[in-house]
Each structure stands twice: as C-alpha cells, then as structure tokens.
Design an enzyme around this catalytic site. Structure first.
Site, PDB file in Angstrom:
ATOM      1  N   ASP A 192       0.849  -1.204   0.107  1.00 46.76           N
ATOM      2  CA  ASP A 192      -0.054   0.023  -0.020  1.00 46.76           C
ATOM      3  C   ASP A 192       0.903   1.141  -0.072  1.00 46.76           C
ATOM      4  OD1 ASP A 192       0.971  -0.090   2.510  1.00 46.76           O
ATOM      5  OD2 ASP A 192      -0.773   0.004   3.616  1.00 46.76           O
TER       6      ASP A 192
ATOM      7  N   ARG B 246      12.119  26.325   7.529  1.00 49.57           N
ATOM      8  CA  ARG B 246      12.090  27.655   6.892  1.00 49.57           C
ATOM      9  C   ARG B 246      10.346  28.110   7.420  1.00 49.57           C
ATOM     10  NH1 ARG B 246      14.113  27.564   1.114  1.00 49.57           N
ATOM     11  NH2 ARG B 246      13.423  25.425   1.103  1.00 49.57           N
TER      12      ARG B 246
ATOM     13  N   ARG C  84      14.578  48.218  -6.211  1.00 50.93           N
ATOM     14  CA  ARG C  84      13.575  48.248  -7.045  1.00 50.93           C
ATOM     15  C   ARG C  84      13.505  49.276  -7.951  1.00 50.93           C
ATOM     16  NH1 ARG C  84       9.892  45.025  -8.334  1.00 50.93           N
ATOM     17  NH2 ARG C  84      10.542  43.377  -6.525  1.00 50.93           N
TER      18      ARG C  84
ATOM     19  N   LYS D  40      19.557  44.839  -3.099  1.00 57.63           N
ATOM     20  CA  LYS D  40      18.577  44.910  -4.133  1.00 57.63           C
ATOM     21  C   LYS D  40      17.702  46.125  -4.156  1.00 57.63           C
ATOM     22  CE  LYS D  40      15.756  40.958  -4.725  1.00 57.63           C
ATOM     23  NZ  LYS D  40      14.722  40.071  -4.751  1.00 57.63           N
TER      24      LYS D  40
HETATM   25  C1  R5P Z   1      16.292  31.874   3.040  1.00 57.49           C
HETATM   26  O1  R5P Z   1      16.038  32.411   3.745  1.00 57.49           O
HETATM   27  C2  R5P Z   1      17.683  30.856   2.757  1.00 57.49           C
HETATM   28  O2  R5P Z   1      18.574  31.545   3.465  1.00 57.49           O
HETATM   29  C3  R5P Z   1      17.711  31.013   1.125  1.00 57.49           C
HETATM   30  O3  R5P Z   1      18.227  32.188   0.994  1.00 57.49           O
HETATM   31  C4  R5P Z   1      16.589  30.461   0.533  1.00 57.49           C
HETATM   32  O4  R5P Z   1      16.140  29.539   1.242  1.00 57.49           O
HETATM   33  C5  R5P Z   1      16.993  30.139  -0.871  1.00 57.49           C
HETATM   34  O5  R5P Z   1      15.808  29.988  -1.833  1.00 57.49           O
HETATM   35  P1  R5P Z   1      15.684  30.158  -3.180  1.00 57.49           P
HETATM   36  O6  R5P Z   1      17.022  29.312  -3.845  1.00 57.49           O
HETATM   37  O7  R5P Z   1      14.663  29.435  -3.504  1.00 57.49           O
HETATM   38  O8  R5P Z   1      15.957  31.612  -3.707  1.00 57.49           O
END
Ligand code: R5P
Length: 283
Positions: free
Chosen positions: A34, A86, A183, A181
């Site tokens: 199963d 996470r 924007r 980053k």
């Molecule tokens: C986030 O807080 C982690 O430290 C990584 O930066 C994250 O999990 C990376 O995710 P991805 O590869 O999807 O951008």
C-alpha cells in the site's frame, strides 16, 4: 556506539561512522504494497547515532521509524538538513509552525539532537531534547581555497546571510560583501554588491540553502552585466528544487557546490567530520 541512517543519508551516515571510528548498521528498506514504508535495522548498540536529512515527507517518516527501531538505546539524532525549518513562524493565521511540529515529533525518540546550519537558531528551542547546530562555513571556505579562484569576492545574497559569508571569507582572508536589491520599477530590480566593485573579479555567492535558485540566477546575470569575470555558487544544503540546477547553469553560474547534507552530484564536501566533532561535547 553505532551509526544508523536513512536511505537518503547513507553516504553521509557512512562517512560519519568512519569519522567516529564506529560501525554503520546495515538496514533493510522496503515498502508495503500500500506504499507504507518498512525498515529493519541490523544489530544495534547501547548508544546509537541516527542520521537522516528531512528532504521530503517519506524521509521524515523513515527517520521516525528509525528512531523507534532504536528505542531503548541512548540515541543521538543527527538531522543534517531539516526540511520544514523555514516555516519557523506563523506567517498567516491558520498556518502551522511546521518547524515546531517536525522538531517535536522527531525529538520524542532522541536524547540529544545535532543539526547542520539550521535555518534559524530559534528552531532549536522547539526540540524536546538538547539541540545544537554546527556550521560548515569553515568547510566551504576550505573548499573555495581549492577552487583556484584568484582573489575571489565572497557575496551574501542578502543581509541575513552576511555573518555566514564573513565566516567563509575569513578562512582565506578574502573580500566579502552582501548583495543589495534596488527596485527600479514595478517589474525591474537591480542587484549589485553593496560596496565592492565586482568588475573583473570572480564572485562566489554563498548561502545556507539553494532552493529554487531564483534570486541567485537573477543576481548572476546582473553581476555579469557589472563585469564579473565569473560567478560561482556555494551552499550547505543543495535543495535544488524546481529545476534550480539547470536555471543556475543557464544563468551562467560556473560551479554549484553543496555539502552532503543532501546527497547529489553537487555534493563536493562533507559534513561528517564537523558532526563527529560536535558529537563529543554534547552531554
Ligand atoms: C532563505 O532565507 C534562505 O537562507 C535561502 O536564501 C533561501 O532558502 C534560498 O531560496 P531560493 O534558492 O529559492 O532563492
């Protein structure tokens, strides 16, 4: 003492046993008709080290079964990569704190817990047993030292990874910065190092996890536009979900390095010695 491991952590488990100078238990894995998981551990010892990364739901169940098979022994649980970590808070009403649910379920069968570069140290408090996280930053640093990059620039993808990136850069006395980053419009961003010019340099973006590699791929393209000679990616946990490996290669990332906390072709260094060293001082 003996080491026992889940199917998906068999390489790291075996390396850990070798590093500790102890036997690895021979475990048989199968499935019932199963779909339910079945395992049968070989001969056990009074003290067991159970090794299993949580990379998916099956590996979580397998680890729970393994811990139960070790019931009665003094058990150290090693979770090299802890999936669900996470989701470490309730971001929206009605959501579980998945990290807490997983930590509680697993620590029922353990006397102590060791993780590797856990996403947030606060997750450790959810285990019902003493828990610690070891960092592979020195090991990534040592590996970068063998890559033949002249004067590499170590880059954290964001402020959250900055301390980790500095720990890696310290190994070789390399420059270190974090990506910023900006924007520019609704659908346009600019990503660049906060204060060090990348032009003509080999950049190595380092993070605890590479999951989808989305931000990393965008950053790579922009670093090349800013004149980077090469971009590499290095992490502890190579989750590489949703086609991340191909996405990063397509973006021009020259090499993708991860440890064996998740076993894949990108696993170019091992967490075994670091975990073995951490096993001794925990009471
Ligand atoms: C986030 O807080 C982690 O430290 C990584 O930066 C994250 O999990 C990376 O995710 P991805 O590869 O999807 O951008």
């Amino acid at each position: 003492m003996k080491v026992i491991c889940t199917e998906k952590s068999q390489i790291l488990g075996t390396r850990l046993a070798a590093s500790l100078g102890v036997d690895i238990a021979d475990t048989r894995f199968a499935r019932f008709p199963d779909g339910e998981l079945y395992l049968r551990a070989g001969s056990l010892d009074d003290a067991m080290v159970c090794v299993g990364s949580v990379v998916d739901s099956d590996s979580l169940v397998e680890l729970l079964l393994l811990l139960d098979a070790c019931a009665g022994a003094d058990t150290t649980l090693v979770i090299p990569y802890m999936g669900y970590a996470r989701q470490d808070k309730q971001f929206n009403p009605g959501e579980p704190v998945s990290a807490r649910a997983v930590a509680r379920a697993l620590s029922r069968g353990a006397d102590r817990v060791i993780t590797v570069n856990i996403h947030e140290d606060t997750v450790l408090a959810h285990f019902d047993a003493p828990a610690a996280s070891v960092s592979l930053a020195p090991d990534i640093g040592a590996l970068i030292g063998t890559m033949g990059c002249a004067d590499p620039l170590i880059l954290a993808p964001d402020g959250g990874a900055s301390a980790f990136a500095h720990a890696i850069a310290n190994v070789g006395g390399w420059d270190c910065d974090e990506l910023k980053k900006t924007r520019l419009s609704g659908d346009q961003v600019r990503i660049e190092p906060k204060s060090i010019d990348v032009a003509g340099r080999e950049a190595i973006i380092v993070d605890d996890i590479i999951s989808t590699g989305g931000t990393l791929a965008t950053a790579t393209g922009m670093l090349y536009e800013q004149g980077a000679a090469a971009v590499h990616a290095a992490c502890v946990h190579g989750v590489l979900a949703s086609g991340a490996y191909a996405r990063l290669c397509h973006a021009g990332v020259r090499s993708i390095t991860a440890s064996d906390t998740i076993e894949s072709a990108c696993s170019r260094y091992s967490a075994a010695d670091r975990i073995a060293a951490a096993l001794r001082p925990i009471p």
